[in-house]
Write a protein that holds these residues in place. Structure first.
Motif, PDB file in Angstrom:
ATOM      1  N   PHE A  19      40.866  35.154  42.546  1.00 53.54           N
ATOM      2  CA  PHE A  19      40.460  34.986  41.155  1.00 53.54           C
ATOM      3  C   PHE A  19      41.666  34.880  40.226  1.00 53.54           C
ATOM      4  O   PHE A  19      41.671  34.081  39.288  1.00 53.54           O
ATOM      5  N   GLY A  20      42.692  35.662  40.480  1.00 51.48           N
ATOM      6  CA  GLY A  20      43.898  35.589  39.652  1.00 51.48           C
ATOM      7  C   GLY A  20      44.538  34.214  39.707  1.00 51.48           C
ATOM      8  O   GLY A  20      44.965  33.667  38.678  1.00 51.48           O
ATOM      9  N   TRP A  21      44.608  33.651  40.896  1.00 53.78           N
ATOM     10  CA  TRP A  21      45.171  32.303  41.039  1.00 53.78           C
ATOM     11  C   TRP A  21      44.243  31.257  40.437  1.00 53.78           C
ATOM     12  O   TRP A  21      44.707  30.199  39.994  1.00 53.78           O
ATOM     13  N   ALA A  22      42.939  31.526  40.426  1.00 58.16           N
ATOM     14  CA  ALA A  22      41.998  30.605  39.764  1.00 58.16           C
ATOM     15  C   ALA A  22      42.262  30.578  38.260  1.00 58.16           C
ATOM     16  O   ALA A  22      42.198  29.524  37.630  1.00 58.16           O
ATOM     17  N   ILE A  23      42.580  31.747  37.681  1.00 54.87           N
ATOM     18  CA  ILE A  23      42.918  31.795  36.253  1.00 54.87           C
ATOM     19  C   ILE A  23      44.209  31.008  35.996  1.00 54.87           C
ATOM     20  O   ILE A  23      44.281  30.224  35.046  1.00 54.87           O
ATOM     21  N   VAL A  24      45.198  31.197  36.866  1.00 50.90           N
ATOM     22  CA  VAL A  24      46.453  30.447  36.728  1.00 50.90           C
ATOM     23  C   VAL A  24      46.187  28.947  36.857  1.00 50.90           C
ATOM     24  O   VAL A  24      46.704  28.144  36.063  1.00 50.90           O
TER      25      VAL A  24
END
Length: 121
Positions: free
Chosen positions: A31-36
């Protein structure tokens, strides 16, 4: 505050679209990389994408916005190139499907959590 909510909703849309599509087509590391990825897609779309849309305006007008969609798909592919293994899109066609799914999910999320143009801030 609205910007943070929009970033999180975009990340959620990217994450859900990656879950919907086969892992051979689109992968995201979390999810963090999806935000990035959502932030990078928005940034390249606002910078490089805007320049390309200005130069292709007559053609975009004649094709009723198809060129603008193609530019968005290319910006998704550019983001995939920048992020390496954290966010990968297999090819142009999967990037097009991904862009459509993200747009539909964002439409749904904006309907649930409020419009981006809301005056409630």
């Amino acid at each position: 505050m609205r910007f943070i909510i929009d970033v999180l909703l975009t990340g959620l849309a990217v994450f859900l679209a990656a879950l919907i599509l086969p892992t051979s087509a689109v992968t995201v590391a979390g999810f963090g990389w999806a935000i990035v990825a959502g932030l990078i897609i928005a940034f390249v779309n606002a910078t490089i994408g805007t320049v390309l849309r200005v130069f292709t305006f007559p053609l975009n007008f004649l094709t009723l916005g198809l060129i603008s969609f193609i530019i968005t798909v290319l910006m998704v592919q550019l983001t995939s190139y920048f992020m390496g293994t954290k966010f990968e899109v297999a090819n142009f066609w999967w990037a097009a499907v991904f862009a459509i799914i993200v747009a539909l999910i964002q439409l749904l999320l904006n309907g649930i959590f409020g419009s981006k143009n809301s005056n409630s801030d």
